[in-house]
Design an enzyme around this catalytic site. Sequence first.
Site, mmCIF file in Angstrom:
data_model
loop_
_atom_site.group_PDB
_atom_site.id
_atom_site.type_symbol
_atom_site.label_atom_id
_atom_site.label_comp_id
_atom_site.label_asym_id
_atom_site.label_seq_id
_atom_site.Cartn_x
_atom_site.Cartn_y
_atom_site.Cartn_z
ATOM 1 N N CYS A 86 45.258 52.730 40.977
ATOM 2 C CA CYS A 86 45.175 52.131 39.639
ATOM 3 C C CYS A 86 45.885 52.998 38.603
ATOM 4 C CB CYS A 86 43.718 51.888 39.259
ATOM 5 S SG CYS A 86 43.530 50.762 37.872
ATOM 6 N N HIS A 203 41.155 48.957 43.921
ATOM 7 C CA HIS A 203 40.322 50.149 44.087
ATOM 8 C C HIS A 203 39.654 50.181 45.471
ATOM 9 C CE1 HIS A 203 40.317 51.883 39.995
ATOM 10 N NE2 HIS A 203 40.508 50.636 39.601
ATOM 11 N N GLU A 205 38.281 52.604 46.886
ATOM 12 C CA GLU A 205 37.059 53.434 46.857
ATOM 13 C C GLU A 205 35.848 52.635 46.386
ATOM 14 O OE1 GLU A 205 39.250 53.338 44.533
ATOM 15 O OE2 GLU A 205 38.361 53.771 42.563
#
Lengths: 270, 772
Positions: A86, A203, A205
């Site tokens: 990002c 994302h 994660e």
Amino acid sequence: MKFAVAVFPGTNCDRETLHVLRDVFGQTADPVWHEDTDLAAYDCVVLPGGFAHGDHLRAGAIARFSPIMRAVERFARGDRLVWGICNGFQVLLEAGLLPGAMLPNAGRAFVCSWVYCRVESATTPFTARITPGQVLRLPIAHGEGRYYAPPETLRSIERRGQVALRYCLLDGRIADAANPNGALANVAGLCNEGGNVFALMPHPERASEPELASQDGRALFESLLAAAGERPLLSPPTRDAIVGAHGVRPSSQEWARRAPLQPIMRDPTA
Amino acid sequence: MTIPATQPAVRSPHPSLSDAEYGTICERLGRQPNVVELGMLAAMWSEHCGYKNSRALLKRLPTEGPRVVQGPGENAGAVDIDDGLLVVLKMESHNHPSAVEPFQGAATGVGGILRDIFTMGARPIALLDSLRFGPLDADRTRYLFGGVVAGIAHYGNCIGVPTVGGEVFFDPSYAENPLVNAMCVGLARHDELTRARASAPGDAVLVVGAATGRDGIHGATFASAELDDAREERRPAVQVGNPFLEKLLLEACLELLPTGSVRAMQDLGAAGLTSSSIEVAARGGRGMRIDVARVSRRETGMTPYDVMLSESQERMLLVLPPEAVEAVRAHFARWELHSDVVGEIADDGLIRVLDAGQEVACLPVPLLTDEVPAYVREGKATPPPAPPTLPTEPNDLGATLLRLLGSPNICSREPIFRRYDHTVQANTMIEPGFGAAVVRIRGTSKALALTTDCNPRYCAADPRRGAEIAVAEAARNLACRGAEPIAVTDCLNFGNPERPEAYWQLSESIDGLATACRALGVPIVSGNVSLYNETNGLAIAPTPIVGMVGLLEDRARVVGSGFRAESDIVLLLGRIGAELGCSEYLALSGAANLGPPPALDLDFERAVQDVCRTAACQGLLASAHDCSEGGLAVALAECCIAGGVGFEGNPEALASMRDADLTLHAPDDNVRQARPPNPPELGGVGGASPRHAAPTLGMDLARMDALLFGESQSRIVVSCRPDHLAHLEALTTEHAVTLHRLGQVGGDRFRWGDSLDLSLKEVAHAWRDGLS
């Protein structure tokens, strides 16, 4: 592997990135302040999400001048692994470590939602162990994610297989309807010629644990670790302990991919 | 010439201080205050800072419980969730600024509530926003709505705290005076909770963060007066936010606090340096000296008055021992934050303001805190509404359901929350959209369920019951997730308390909140009061927003709202209801009189929630979703949309509802009111026992629309696997709660008898496009 997670003033995804690297995949990961310039001890440096230096002027425009970026540049030229997520993607573009630029979203507004991304190439270790064509369900959250590159640049990155991820429909078809921000050629993820610098707007994660709405993000971590000869922690899939995003029912493949919760006891506020 | 005796001795030179108040002040001081002192007094004696009109009433709220570590009075409340962790929560309004400048008004509202949380030493883990606007088709509403949502997104996204919930309601009474209530929830290690500790004389006073400018001067007094057409001239009273600076402040403070070098920390909010310095001095039982010349300015030519009353954002006031000053300033410098030593703690109980050594103000601290008058006013009850005027029954119930699903008060909120980052921090297990959101607590097996609720239509018709229902519905939303309600933070938005009607509404609502919180065993640990929500004399509907936090011990058991698997059984947990009063259905049908809100039996409500929570924890439920606006039909439709699967209702279920024997389970207000309130320590109240009573007013079982769209309380739509049904039935019988089988999950249609047959596509479509 040993990961450095760069922390700029305004970075706000460092904690969950460290959490996933350490607690989900059992790797060594340290936060590294943007003024530090020694990355020698690390195998991979991650530029996480957030608003580095407030994204003032333009996302990543100021962060590229942080002292750590000189080290990141050396790191990248030395064929070491650099991963932008990002805001990290935006910083790498501003730093010229990846081709092209980011523009404000086509809708002119910040977008937080779930998207499908098709894995396009195995040029980079971050996708090397994923079957090209596989569709990943990942969350996005950004205001400047509209990838742009001049025609000749686009042609060359397409030819060299540097487009690693593309926004797609559930069935993998590339369509405007699947493009959340007007990105050129639905580009969601990109790597450099050498494949050692990789970045994506979604994302991973935020989608790497069974108790969250998707864990398709694991594929990227696992590919990276496998390519590096590491054995990531993997737990058997089960149908328990599942909640879909907005209660949306996960597809059958997702059911299969989900694994049970393994609470990890560590300082929760850390 | 002689002064007539009728003329008051002193005339108040300040609009927000009455002559009587000004007289008291002069008496206490033995002189007239100077202009700086007057500004400080007016701010501290405003409703916003001094709670003049609400303090007496707020004493009625239950604020204690076994988990409560910090109740009202600090920057935020805190409750213990074991594992050495505290949940810190607070909700605050930013209504007036948002009415004038929606983007910055809402943005700084978020900034302010975040500071309240990390000032306590807690890391913010979730934001919620409760919004109220006028009719969506009005241009001003579109402008305010767009600005507020963009402002919240601007601040929350940058700071990296997920905005996971809240609600928005559109009602004509908010057309000129929108409501923006922001709630923040944080997590703190028990041993690191920061409170203002008694500081020693000679301790240094630091101001850290942004430089001080002229923005926000008079914010506190502005928030304590009615709005009028001149509101545009109040723009200077609106602050300007910088979320990036706040993020630095957040990280720097949370890193510093565990070192123990800070004696007290207080954010600069309403009335800026004035209120923060006075609050810190008061809590420590000390006095303070401040030299405004040492405060870094954003602009030149600022007077001591400007500096003391500026509400520039992203500033913190710290008290620390002199020997710690250098280290602490260096720490903030590393975070690129500027800090000034602006004064020191004194032991004379005076707040003395200097300008380059020259004294410009000197006031006794108590006069600005404990001695702020608390008014108990005469309220005037508004008569209870007559029974509603019912429209003729629609012959096409399907079309009616689609219209309801598309109504701005029911339809999808996705256009709003897709603008907010609700997945940052990677803890969001259930995202905004349906009922309560859920965020996990890493390092434990726990998760928190979060919600805000309040139906202003109910409150306008019956402030007391409206407030009770707000609490009940919030707790019900948490029960649907399998969570136990552990704490409430409230934001009381009302009109001008100097009007007897508005004062009565405030008083009634507070009693309603108190009753419901006691009955459900959940304490109110923090909150905020926003009065004078009137524009040109038109007041908003009474709006006591309830923010509630629930605890899941084992988050693996969390239950979502959406139907899950084909052939799961769909049931209604709770009573059959058919009350159309105050319903969205009536409002849409343009009924002249909406009647009273649905009845509420708190004993039964608690029993229903206990069953739902227990069933969830035992893994018996596939889904749970409460019946609120739009009634049973809308709840069922939402379960289908959320799950992406259809519903097949049993026709006989409808029939059996129509001839259900209400006398067996209708709520009985007399019994409810006769019951003595629970002890304040909020000990557990057992499940309810079935009581015989007369049918509730407004029940109209003969009407299909009342059965489908009535908003009767204490009802939850649940679904379960067929092999779990017997166990679930046993559980409900044990708790004396009724369970009605409605049908089963499956297919791609929303079908119930001959009356309802819609494709899932058109149902979802009607619901998705309501706000666009």
